[in-house]
Enzyme design. Structure first.
Site, PDB file in Angstrom:
ATOM      1  N   ASP A   1       0.416  -1.506  -0.070  1.00 48.11           N
ATOM      2  CA  ASP A   1       0.445  -0.196   0.295  1.00 48.11           C
ATOM      3  C   ASP A   1       0.841   1.502  -0.201  1.00 48.11           C
ATOM      4  O   ASP A   1       1.646   1.336   1.012  1.00 48.11           O
ATOM      5  CB  ASP A   1      -1.127   0.206   1.382  1.00 48.11           C
TER       6      ASP A   1
ATOM      7  N   ASN B   1       2.537   4.854 -10.979  1.00 41.81           N
ATOM      8  CA  ASN B   1       1.796   4.791 -10.825  1.00 41.81           C
ATOM      9  C   ASN B   1      -0.258   4.482 -10.179  1.00 41.81           C
ATOM     10  O   ASN B   1      -0.908   4.901 -10.815  1.00 41.81           O
ATOM     11  CB  ASN B   1       1.292   2.758 -12.378  1.00 41.81           C
TER      12      ASN B   1
ATOM     13  N   TYR C   1      -7.930  15.805  -6.205  1.00 40.57           N
ATOM     14  CA  TYR C   1      -7.639  14.647  -7.021  1.00 40.57           C
ATOM     15  C   TYR C   1      -6.526  15.364  -8.337  1.00 40.57           C
ATOM     16  O   TYR C   1      -5.574  15.617  -8.484  1.00 40.57           O
ATOM     17  CB  TYR C   1      -8.888  13.956  -8.545  1.00 40.57           C
TER      18      TYR C   1
ATOM     19  N   LYS D   1      -2.405  15.625  -8.504  1.00 38.87           N
ATOM     20  CA  LYS D   1      -1.547  15.300 -10.010  1.00 38.87           C
ATOM     21  C   LYS D   1      -1.064  16.767 -10.207  1.00 38.87           C
ATOM     22  O   LYS D   1       0.000  15.786 -10.991  1.00 38.87           O
ATOM     23  CB  LYS D   1      -2.636  15.130 -10.832  1.00 38.87           C
TER      24      LYS D   1
ATOM     25  N   VAL E   1      -8.860   7.583 -20.078  1.00 38.11           N
ATOM     26  CA  VAL E   1      -8.483   5.996 -20.012  1.00 38.11           C
ATOM     27  C   VAL E   1      -9.836   5.577 -19.436  1.00 38.11           C
ATOM     28  O   VAL E   1     -10.318   5.461 -18.047  1.00 38.11           O
ATOM     29  CB  VAL E   1      -7.056   5.530 -19.406  1.00 38.11           C
TER      30      VAL E   1
HETATM   31  P1  NDP Z   1      -7.522   1.833 -12.138  1.00 38.80           P
HETATM   32  O1  NDP Z   1      -7.781   1.631 -10.870  1.00 38.80           O
HETATM   33  O2  NDP Z   1      -7.856   0.181 -12.742  1.00 38.80           O
HETATM   34  O3  NDP Z   1      -5.823   1.295 -11.204  1.00 38.80           O
HETATM   35  C1  NDP Z   1      -4.971   2.616  -9.614  1.00 38.80           C
HETATM   36  C2  NDP Z   1      -4.010   0.849  -9.342  1.00 38.80           C
HETATM   37  O4  NDP Z   1      -3.951   1.736  -8.689  1.00 38.80           O
HETATM   38  C3  NDP Z   1      -3.829  -0.606  -9.304  1.00 38.80           C
HETATM   39  O5  NDP Z   1      -3.831  -1.003  -9.334  1.00 38.80           O
HETATM   40  C4  NDP Z   1      -4.823  -0.074  -7.586  1.00 38.80           C
HETATM   41  O6  NDP Z   1      -3.908  -1.036  -6.902  1.00 38.80           O
HETATM   42  C5  NDP Z   1      -3.171   0.706  -7.630  1.00 38.80           C
HETATM   43  N1  NDP Z   1      -3.374   1.566  -5.822  1.00 38.80           N
HETATM   44  C6  NDP Z   1      -5.141   2.213  -5.884  1.00 38.80           C
HETATM   45  N2  NDP Z   1      -3.861   2.975  -4.698  1.00 38.80           N
HETATM   46  C7  NDP Z   1      -3.275   2.461  -4.252  1.00 38.80           C
HETATM   47  C8  NDP Z   1      -2.250   2.055  -3.230  1.00 38.80           C
HETATM   48  N3  NDP Z   1      -3.520   2.943  -1.933  1.00 38.80           N
HETATM   49  N4  NDP Z   1      -1.220   1.487  -2.569  1.00 38.80           N
HETATM   50  C9  NDP Z   1      -0.609   1.086  -4.214  1.00 38.80           C
HETATM   51  N5  NDP Z   1      -1.735   0.549  -4.816  1.00 38.80           N
HETATM   52  C10 NDP Z   1      -2.887   1.629  -5.146  1.00 38.80           C
HETATM   53  O7  NDP Z   1      -6.866   3.112 -12.461  1.00 38.80           O
HETATM   54  P2  NDP Z   1      -6.134   3.538 -14.119  1.00 38.80           P
HETATM   55  O8  NDP Z   1      -4.725   2.027 -14.225  1.00 38.80           O
HETATM   56  O9  NDP Z   1      -7.006   4.156 -14.844  1.00 38.80           O
HETATM   57  O10 NDP Z   1      -4.888   4.182 -12.645  1.00 38.80           O
HETATM   58  C11 NDP Z   1      -3.291   4.432 -13.016  1.00 38.80           C
HETATM   59  C12 NDP Z   1      -2.785   5.723 -12.633  1.00 38.80           C
HETATM   60  O11 NDP Z   1      -3.406   6.711 -13.956  1.00 38.80           O
HETATM   61  C13 NDP Z   1      -3.703   7.021 -11.677  1.00 38.80           C
HETATM   62  O12 NDP Z   1      -2.181   7.328 -11.061  1.00 38.80           O
HETATM   63  C14 NDP Z   1      -4.206   7.545 -11.966  1.00 38.80           C
HETATM   64  O13 NDP Z   1      -4.813   8.891 -11.556  1.00 38.80           O
HETATM   65  C15 NDP Z   1      -3.486   7.806 -13.410  1.00 38.80           C
HETATM   66  N6  NDP Z   1      -4.655   8.643 -15.085  1.00 38.80           N
HETATM   67  C16 NDP Z   1      -6.146   7.741 -14.978  1.00 38.80           C
HETATM   68  C17 NDP Z   1      -6.892   8.695 -16.123  1.00 38.80           C
HETATM   69  C18 NDP Z   1      -7.716   7.415 -16.359  1.00 38.80           C
HETATM   70  O14 NDP Z   1      -8.396   8.364 -16.970  1.00 38.80           O
HETATM   71  N7  NDP Z   1      -8.057   5.683 -15.858  1.00 38.80           N
HETATM   72  C19 NDP Z   1      -6.555   9.379 -17.025  1.00 38.80           C
HETATM   73  C20 NDP Z   1      -5.184   9.939 -16.095  1.00 38.80           C
HETATM   74  C21 NDP Z   1      -4.667   9.964 -15.159  1.00 38.80           C
HETATM   75  P3  NDP Z   1      -5.007  -1.832  -5.600  1.00 38.80           P
HETATM   76  O15 NDP Z   1      -6.560  -1.905  -5.526  1.00 38.80           O
HETATM   77  O16 NDP Z   1      -5.047  -3.828  -5.765  1.00 38.80           O
HETATM   78  O17 NDP Z   1      -4.590  -1.543  -4.279  1.00 38.80           O
HETATM   79  C1  8X3 Z   2      -7.472  11.027 -14.854  1.00 36.21           C
HETATM   80  C2  8X3 Z   2      -8.701  12.256 -16.206  1.00 36.21           C
HETATM   81  O1  8X3 Z   2      -9.379  13.729 -16.588  1.00 36.21           O
HETATM   82  O2  8X3 Z   2     -10.863  11.751 -15.423  1.00 36.21           O
HETATM   83  O3  8X3 Z   2      -6.803  11.219 -14.520  1.00 36.21           O
HETATM   84  O4  8X3 Z   2      -9.883  13.395 -13.787  1.00 36.21           O
HETATM   85  S1  8X3 Z   2     -10.027  13.064 -15.545  1.00 36.21           S
END
Ligand code: NDP
Ligand code: 8X3
Length: 271
Positions: free
Chosen positions: A73, A100, A169, A173, A202
């Protein structure tokens, strides 16, 4: 014959946080697809079972990839320190850190944002990312020429362009962006590359998490649009790590075709 990208990744040890779903999971798989013969992957997240599934999937097609799934975590700084100290010898020489792990909670606006949600977002997206970086950076800095290694931070369009209902959020970022930019300057005398990739929309579990598990609400976010897939971002992460060492893909903003800003999207409507 393997590609020059595969050659450059050969023998590397790569850690991906948040590898249990979405972009992190795709990134782990894409590294393995690109260099299936000689690679070590440390995959971390809170959901250990999901990590083990990812490891199984990778090991089924990439026989030369050793995968170490570790429950971690990132919002718990003491867990990060213990994790680095306990890494098995063959995984200790980390070359690439992909920061990530991250999340968003809700769409509340001030003054109604739950303090617990504020803490979770900052502890995970900011303090967790910084703590991971601080824990791994000494490994990079111990190498010749001031140090070697890649730090790849997943930011967001939200860090460049704050929007209503995303104040916390977006602030997290923006903090990632400032930290990343400052670090790139601080490490100028080394061979350490500091890279930020900022995706737009995404489709992952991101919106499901945002809406507290409400899949219907999450689905609506992507209605009438064609979001990026996690694989789209994974390919860019691997591309950045697979450049010649003198090439730093410092900063990348990635949109799907229908998006031009955090809140500027073209939605197809069904009549
Ligand atoms: P998901 O929710 O699919 O994946 C998020 C990942 O982060 C999971 O593997 C989760 O694993 C992990 N996570 C969350 N909290 C913790 C924690 N406290 N410790 C360890 N791991 C953690 O979302 P995305 O793949 O979309 O997100 C990945 C990254 O991309 C993030 O930083 C997000 O802000 C960023 N992002 C996403 C966008 C989108 O539109 N989806 C756009 C721009 C950026 P678990 O729950 O098993 O801990
Ligand atoms: C995730 C993209 O625009 O939903 O970082 O915040 S947005």
């Amino acid at each position: 014959m393997s590609s020059s990208q595969a050659q450059r990744l050969k023998g590397k040890t790569i850690i991906v946080t948040g590898a249990s779903s979405g972009i992190g999971k795709s990134t782990a798989i894409e590294f393995a697809r690109t260099q299936p013969d000689d690679l070590k992957l440390i995959l971390t997240a809170r959901r250990e079972d999901a990590l083990k599934e990812v490891a199984k999937e990778i090991e089924s097609f990439a026989k030369g990839v050793k995968v170490l799934p570790v429950k971690l975590d990132v919002s718990k700084v003491d867990e990060i320190q213990a994790f680095v100290g306990k890494l098995p010898q063959e995984f200790k020489e980390i070359d690439v850190l992909v920061n990530n792990a991250g999340l968003v909670k809700g769409v509340a606006q001030a003054p109604d944002i739950a303090p617990a949600d504020i803490a979770t977002m900052f502890d995970t997206n900011v303090t967790g990312l910084i703590a991971m970086t601080q824990a791994i950076l000494p490994i990079f800095k111990a190498r010749p020429d001031g140090g070697r290694g890649d730090i790849i931070n997943i930011g967001s369009i939200a860090g460049r362009e704050p929007y209503q209902g995303g104040s916390i959020y977006c602030a997290t970022k923006a903090a990632v962006r400032s930290f990343t930019d400052a670090m790139r300057k601080e490490l100028i005398a080394t061979r350490i590359r500091v890279i930020e990739i900022d995706p737009g929309q995404v489709e992952t579990e991101f919106s499901v998490v945002r809406f507290g598990g409400d899949k219907e609400k999450a689905k609506k976010v992507y209605e009438g649009v064609e979001p990026l897939t996690p694989d789209d971002i994974a390919e860019i992460v691997v591309f950045a790590a697979g450049r010649r060492e003198n090439v730093v893909l410092a900063d990348t903003l990635v949109f799907p075709n229908h998006q031009a800003a955090a809140t500027v999207m073209h939605r197809k409507t069904t009549q």
